[in-house]
Design an enzyme around this catalytic site. Sequence first.
Site, short mmCIF file in Angstrom:
data_model
loop_
_atom_site.label_atom_id
_atom_site.label_comp_id
_atom_site.label_asym_id
_atom_site.label_seq_id
_atom_site.Cartn_x
_atom_site.Cartn_y
_atom_site.Cartn_z
N CYS A 112 45.37 24.21 34.51
CA CYS A 112 45.38 22.78 34.82
C CYS A 112 46.51 22.15 34.02
O CYS A 112 46.43 22.02 32.80
CB CYS A 112 44.01 22.21 34.43
SG CYS A 112 43.72 20.55 34.99
N CYS A 150 59.22 24.24 32.84
CA CYS A 150 58.89 23.37 31.72
C CYS A 150 59.86 22.18 31.69
O CYS A 150 61.07 22.37 31.77
CB CYS A 150 58.99 24.16 30.42
SG CYS A 150 58.76 23.16 28.92
#
Length: 162
Positions: free
Chosen positions: A151, A80
């Site tokens: 995605c 992240c």
Amino acid sequence: MALNRRNLLAGLGMALAGIFGSSRRAEAASEASDPQWKLTEAEWKKRLSPAAYAVLRREGTERPFSSPLNKEKRQGTFVCAGCQLPLFSSSSKFESGTGWPSFWQPLPKAVSTKVDFKLVVPRTEYHCRRCGGHQGHVFNDGPKPTGKRYCNNGIALNFKPS
């Protein structure tokens, strides 16, 4: 880019987002599960670039084919961009042809999901479990063994080579 069902749907989704998204404000990212990552909007703006802030904290979407991570082929981990939590192994990355980095499976306990109705039809949106940063959407048109396509917005990720 080959014209196929997935690319057609991705293009339609981007067009609808442009039509409907321009008149309404994006939602805030999901709540962080880790108290250390429950930052104020001012703190997030200080930490992230404007583009990363728009995606991670305001649930925006980057332009397709704009991320250098689309072409990343090395072994490693995608983390992240907000809090560096490992989200995906490079071994689960595949070429989806959609213009965004795609994976068939996240790492265990890396993401949380919620239903999103921004394009009228329900979609499953996923976020970083730790900081709540918006990553992308998951679809049921991915490869085996899961059949899933996570995605991801490339700007919401960093890559850590092995």
